[in-house]
Enzyme design. Structure first.
Site, PDB file in Angstrom:
ATOM      1  N   ARG A  88       0.850  -1.187   0.000  1.00  0.00           N
ATOM      2  CA  ARG A  88       0.000   0.000   0.000  1.00  0.00           C
ATOM      3  C   ARG A  88       0.884   1.234   0.000  1.00  0.00           C
ATOM      4  O   ARG A  88       1.857   1.302   0.772  1.00  0.00           O
ATOM      5  CB  ARG A  88      -0.889   0.009   1.257  1.00  0.00           C
ATOM      6  CG  ARG A  88      -1.968   1.062   1.235  1.00  0.00           C
ATOM      7  CD  ARG A  88      -2.699   1.186   2.553  1.00  0.00           C
ATOM      8  NE  ARG A  88      -1.958   2.026   3.499  1.00  0.00           N
ATOM      9  CZ  ARG A  88      -2.503   2.490   4.629  1.00  0.00           C
ATOM     10  NH1 ARG A  88      -3.768   2.170   4.965  1.00  0.00           N
ATOM     11  NH2 ARG A  88      -1.804   3.253   5.456  1.00  0.00           N
ATOM     12  N   TYR A 139      -3.049  11.393   6.157  1.00  0.00           N
ATOM     13  CA  TYR A 139      -3.289  10.051   6.689  1.00  0.00           C
ATOM     14  C   TYR A 139      -2.234   9.077   6.177  1.00  0.00           C
ATOM     15  O   TYR A 139      -1.851   9.117   5.006  1.00  0.00           O
ATOM     16  CB  TYR A 139      -4.689   9.520   6.284  1.00  0.00           C
ATOM     17  CG  TYR A 139      -4.697   8.033   6.449  1.00  0.00           C
ATOM     18  CD1 TYR A 139      -4.531   7.186   5.361  1.00  0.00           C
ATOM     19  CD2 TYR A 139      -4.691   7.496   7.732  1.00  0.00           C
ATOM     20  CE1 TYR A 139      -4.428   5.834   5.540  1.00  0.00           C
ATOM     21  CE2 TYR A 139      -4.576   6.142   7.916  1.00  0.00           C
ATOM     22  CZ  TYR A 139      -4.434   5.313   6.829  1.00  0.00           C
ATOM     23  OH  TYR A 139      -4.302   3.975   7.007  1.00  0.00           O
ATOM     24  N   ASP A 187      -5.291   3.911   0.200  1.00  0.00           N
ATOM     25  CA  ASP A 187      -6.382   4.142   1.146  1.00  0.00           C
ATOM     26  C   ASP A 187      -6.740   5.625   1.156  1.00  0.00           C
ATOM     27  O   ASP A 187      -5.932   6.458   1.552  1.00  0.00           O
ATOM     28  CB  ASP A 187      -5.922   3.702   2.545  1.00  0.00           C
ATOM     29  CG  ASP A 187      -7.070   3.649   3.547  1.00  0.00           C
ATOM     30  OD1 ASP A 187      -6.871   3.087   4.628  1.00  0.00           O
ATOM     31  OD2 ASP A 187      -8.164   4.168   3.218  1.00  0.00           O
ATOM     32  N   HIS A 229      -9.204   6.807   2.843  1.00  0.00           N
ATOM     33  CA  HIS A 229      -9.589   7.020   4.250  1.00  0.00           C
ATOM     34  C   HIS A 229     -10.819   7.905   4.393  1.00  0.00           C
ATOM     35  O   HIS A 229     -10.838   8.849   5.189  1.00  0.00           O
ATOM     36  CB  HIS A 229      -8.397   7.580   5.047  1.00  0.00           C
ATOM     37  CG  HIS A 229      -8.274   6.962   6.406  1.00  0.00           C
ATOM     38  ND1 HIS A 229      -8.710   7.587   7.547  1.00  0.00           N
ATOM     39  CD2 HIS A 229      -7.808   5.774   6.793  1.00  0.00           C
ATOM     40  CE1 HIS A 229      -8.479   6.814   8.591  1.00  0.00           C
ATOM     41  NE2 HIS A 229      -7.930   5.698   8.164  1.00  0.00           N
ATOM     42  N   GLU A 274      -9.239   2.158  -1.550  1.00  0.00           N
ATOM     43  CA  GLU A 274      -9.944   1.823  -0.304  1.00  0.00           C
ATOM     44  C   GLU A 274     -10.622   3.037   0.311  1.00  0.00           C
ATOM     45  O   GLU A 274     -10.095   4.136   0.299  1.00  0.00           O
ATOM     46  CB  GLU A 274      -8.932   1.257   0.682  1.00  0.00           C
ATOM     47  CG  GLU A 274      -9.474   0.999   2.063  1.00  0.00           C
ATOM     48  CD  GLU A 274      -8.405   0.599   3.044  1.00  0.00           C
ATOM     49  OE1 GLU A 274      -7.296   0.216   2.599  1.00  0.00           O
ATOM     50  OE2 GLU A 274      -8.636   0.686   4.251  1.00  0.00           O
ATOM     51  N   GLU A 325     -13.670  -1.477   6.804  1.00  0.00           N
ATOM     52  CA  GLU A 325     -12.965  -1.704   8.079  1.00  0.00           C
ATOM     53  C   GLU A 325     -13.742  -1.142   9.256  1.00  0.00           C
ATOM     54  O   GLU A 325     -13.587  -1.614  10.372  1.00  0.00           O
ATOM     55  CB  GLU A 325     -11.565  -1.118   8.035  1.00  0.00           C
ATOM     56  CG  GLU A 325     -11.517   0.378   7.964  1.00  0.00           C
ATOM     57  CD  GLU A 325     -10.086   0.893   7.855  1.00  0.00           C
ATOM     58  OE1 GLU A 325      -9.319   0.390   7.025  1.00  0.00           O
ATOM     59  OE2 GLU A 325      -9.740   1.792   8.621  1.00  0.00           O
ATOM     60  N   ARG A 379     -13.835  -5.260   3.629  1.00  0.00           N
ATOM     61  CA  ARG A 379     -12.728  -5.123   4.589  1.00  0.00           C
ATOM     62  C   ARG A 379     -13.140  -5.418   6.028  1.00  0.00           C
ATOM     63  O   ARG A 379     -12.322  -5.258   6.934  1.00  0.00           O
ATOM     64  CB  ARG A 379     -12.168  -3.701   4.531  1.00  0.00           C
ATOM     65  CG  ARG A 379     -11.637  -3.292   3.206  1.00  0.00           C
ATOM     66  CD  ARG A 379     -10.133  -3.219   3.155  1.00  0.00           C
ATOM     67  NE  ARG A 379      -9.518  -2.318   4.095  1.00  0.00           N
ATOM     68  CZ  ARG A 379      -8.460  -2.656   4.821  1.00  0.00           C
ATOM     69  NH1 ARG A 379      -7.978  -3.879   4.734  1.00  0.00           N
ATOM     70  NH2 ARG A 379      -7.904  -1.812   5.649  1.00  0.00           N
ATOM     71  N   GLU A 382      -4.536  -7.454   5.109  1.00  0.00           N
ATOM     72  CA  GLU A 382      -3.658  -6.340   5.503  1.00  0.00           C
ATOM     73  C   GLU A 382      -2.788  -6.793   6.660  1.00  0.00           C
ATOM     74  O   GLU A 382      -3.263  -7.487   7.572  1.00  0.00           O
ATOM     75  CB  GLU A 382      -4.490  -5.132   5.930  1.00  0.00           C
ATOM     76  CG  GLU A 382      -3.642  -3.950   6.401  1.00  0.00           C
ATOM     77  CD  GLU A 382      -4.484  -2.738   6.753  1.00  0.00           C
ATOM     78  OE1 GLU A 382      -5.705  -2.874   6.874  1.00  0.00           O
ATOM     79  OE2 GLU A 382      -3.901  -1.646   6.887  1.00  0.00           O
ATOM     80  N   TRP A 427     -11.670  11.953   9.250  1.00  0.00           N
ATOM     81  CA  TRP A 427     -10.215  11.728   9.378  1.00  0.00           C
ATOM     82  C   TRP A 427      -9.809  10.519   8.557  1.00  0.00           C
ATOM     83  O   TRP A 427     -10.542   9.548   8.462  1.00  0.00           O
ATOM     84  CB  TRP A 427      -9.833  11.479  10.838  1.00  0.00           C
ATOM     85  CG  TRP A 427      -8.410  11.037  10.905  1.00  0.00           C
ATOM     86  CD1 TRP A 427      -7.297  11.789  10.614  1.00  0.00           C
ATOM     87  CD2 TRP A 427      -7.950   9.717  11.184  1.00  0.00           C
ATOM     88  NE1 TRP A 427      -6.179  11.032  10.722  1.00  0.00           N
ATOM     89  CE2 TRP A 427      -6.526   9.763  11.056  1.00  0.00           C
ATOM     90  CE3 TRP A 427      -8.568   8.519  11.516  1.00  0.00           C
ATOM     91  CZ2 TRP A 427      -5.729   8.635  11.279  1.00  0.00           C
ATOM     92  CZ3 TRP A 427      -7.771   7.402  11.732  1.00  0.00           C
ATOM     93  CH2 TRP A 427      -6.382   7.479  11.631  1.00  0.00           C
TER      94      TRP A 427
HETATM   95  C1  CS2 Z   1      -6.357   2.202   8.063  1.00  0.00           C
HETATM   96  C2  CS2 Z   1      -6.272   1.976   9.533  1.00  0.00           C
HETATM   97  O1  CS2 Z   1      -5.068   0.250   7.862  1.00  0.00           O
HETATM   98  C3  CS2 Z   1      -5.968   0.929   7.337  1.00  0.00           C
HETATM   99  O2  CS2 Z   1      -6.543   0.648   6.280  1.00  0.00           O
HETATM  100  O3  CS2 Z   1      -7.589   2.655   7.608  1.00  0.00           O
HETATM  101  O4  CS2 Z   1      -4.923   2.075   9.887  1.00  0.00           O
HETATM  102  C4  CS2 Z   1      -7.083   2.936  10.395  1.00  0.00           C
HETATM  103  O5  CS2 Z   1      -6.625   4.249  10.168  1.00  0.00           O
HETATM  104  C5  CS2 Z   1      -6.884   2.543  11.839  1.00  0.00           C
HETATM  105  O6  CS2 Z   1      -7.249   1.204  11.987  1.00  0.00           O
HETATM  106  C6  CS2 Z   1      -7.732   3.410  12.745  1.00  0.00           C
HETATM  107  O7  CS2 Z   1      -7.487   3.010  14.083  1.00  0.00           O
HETATM  108 MG    MG Z   2      -8.156   1.806   5.800  1.00  0.00          MG
END
Ligand code: CS2
Ligand code: MG
Length: 403
Positions: A148, A160, A211, A213, A237, A263, A284, A340, A403
């Site tokens: 990634r 991020y 990502d 995010h 993602e 996620e 995810r 991941e 975020w």
């Molecule tokens: C992120 C995460 O790994 C990822 O794909 O989206 O690191 C996420 O930011 C954290 O799990 C938040 O605690």
């Molecule tokens: Mg993520």
């Protein structure tokens, strides 16, 4: 009947906060479950200690499905990350116990192996494209088949996925949320360049992932997906937030870049429309936040009917117990996509002694009975909980964004 005689919650902070449920049975067999919810850890710890543990004592540890239904329907107030992480921890611990009693690695109880190992992707990030690609080259040299890429955005102080001053990246960085400033325009100008250079430098034999995010609007995500098509990403993602699952229809109409999301999902209801309308390519959802192995198998089964593959979240805020459970799940289901793996800190691996191992771009769950993780409680006690929140994000005009 294998009676549950005790259950306790262990909160520890070896490198970062983790919440673990440990269940003990009348035969002395114990099981572990991850209950970590980054930034809201104590809510889940209390949900377990004050509300679920009293109901666990005396139950038959073998009745995994009935226990799942008992806590899901019995709560009356359904779903949500706190409830489903607590139920997940109970579920993981009971599967761990059942597999230990059977003397088998857990995947053997989930239908056996469909593949030897779970292909993983790891994180390459840097303040500049060059720094990011240097990290990617290091991982490719270590045999990773998928990486990634997250890079700094010119004009933004931070973004991020990019750690500070080369420190390993963990976003839960302060006891009051850090505040970041965000500009989608600056970000959108920078990403295509990152992946153009990535393909020039890294070539085509490596899967590249990114990502977003949760930060774009659907039309911005559609544009980004289109602009990235020449670089053939494995997935884009969290392009947009997914409370409104229909958001992904608009992106889908404009681009063939594969989409991954989930996620932050905690039940099948968060992704039923996304899967049934084939609006995404990878789901995810994770063992710890989506109700454990029992519920995640339901999500994977629905996804399989619609050609959606799994891509479980595996950041450092999921403990090695979750990672182990995910790997037993990953090697057994038919529609595995990718796992991941954001490496835990060494001190985390000292507290959570795990048997899963890395080889040639894949993680292998280990052949010992159960999940294959033991928690060193004496060592865990040396790392007391330290409140740490995930950041918040504001647009340059000050409005709060994702975020
Ligand atoms: C992120 C995460 O790994 C990822 O794909 O989206 O690191 C996420 O930011 C954290 O799990 C938040 O605690
Ligand atoms: Mg993520």
């Amino acid at each position: 009947m294998l009676k549950i005689v005790s259950a306790k919650v262990i909160v520890t902070c070896p490198g970062r906060n983790f919440v673990t449920l440990k269940i003990e049975t009348s035969d002395g067999v114990t099981g572990l479950g991850d209950a970590t919810l980054s930034g809201r850890e104590l809510a889940v710890a209390s949900y377990l200690t004050d509300h679920l543990v009293p109901c666990l004592i005396g139950r038959d540890a073998h009745t995994i499905e009935d226990t799942w239904q008992y806590f899901y329907r019995g709560a009356y107030w359904r779903r949500g990350p706190v409830t489903m992480s607590a139920i997940a921890a109970v579920d993981m611990a009971l599967w761990d116990i059942k597999a230990k009693v059977a003397g088998l690695p857990l995947y053997q109880l989930l239908g056996g192996k469909s593949r030897d190992g779970a292909m993983v992707y790891t994180h390459a990030n840097g303040n500049t494209i060059e720094e990011t690609l240097e990290k990617a080259q290091k991982y490719i040299a270590e045999g990773y088949k998928a990486v990634r890429l997250q890079s700094g955005v010119p004009g933004l102080k931070a973004t991020y996925g990019v750690g500070k001053a080369g420190k390993p990246y963990d976003p839960a960085d302060s006891d009051i949320p850090s505040e970041y400033s965000w500009s989608s325009e600056k970000y959108l100008r920078s990403v295509p360049e990152l992946f153009k250079k990535a393909r020039d430098v890294l070539g085509w034999d490596v899967h590249l992932l990114h990502d977003v995010h949760h930060r774009l609007t659907p039309i911005e995500a559609a544009r980004l997906g289109k602009e990235l098509e020449p670089y053939r990403l494995f997935w884009l993602e969290d392009a947009v937030t997914a409370e409104n699952q229909a958001n992904f229809r608009l992106i889908r109409q404009h681009t063939v870049t594969p989409l991954a999301v989930g996620e932050v999902f905690n039940s099948i209801w968060d992704c039923k429309q996304l899967i049934e309308e084939q609006l995404i390519d990878y789901i995810r959802a994770t063992v710890v936040h989506a109700g454990g192995i029992t519920h995640l198998r339901r999500i994977a089964a629905l996804a399989d009917i619609y050609n959606v593959r799994t891509g479980c979240h595996g950041a450092t805020d999921l403990s090695p117990v979750s990672m182990a459970a995910a790997l037993h799940f990953d090697v057994s289901i038919p529609n595995f996509g990718i796992q991941e793996w954001m490496h835990h800190a060494e001190v985390t691996d000292e507290v959570f002694r795990r048997t899963y191992s890395y080889k040639d771009g894949a993680l292998h769950p280990g052949e010992g009975p159960g999940l294959g993780v033991e928690l060193d409680e004496a060592l865990a006690a040396k790392y007391p909980y330290k409140r740490a929140y995930l950041p918040v994000n504001r647009l340059e005009d000050g409005s709060l964004t994702n975020w």
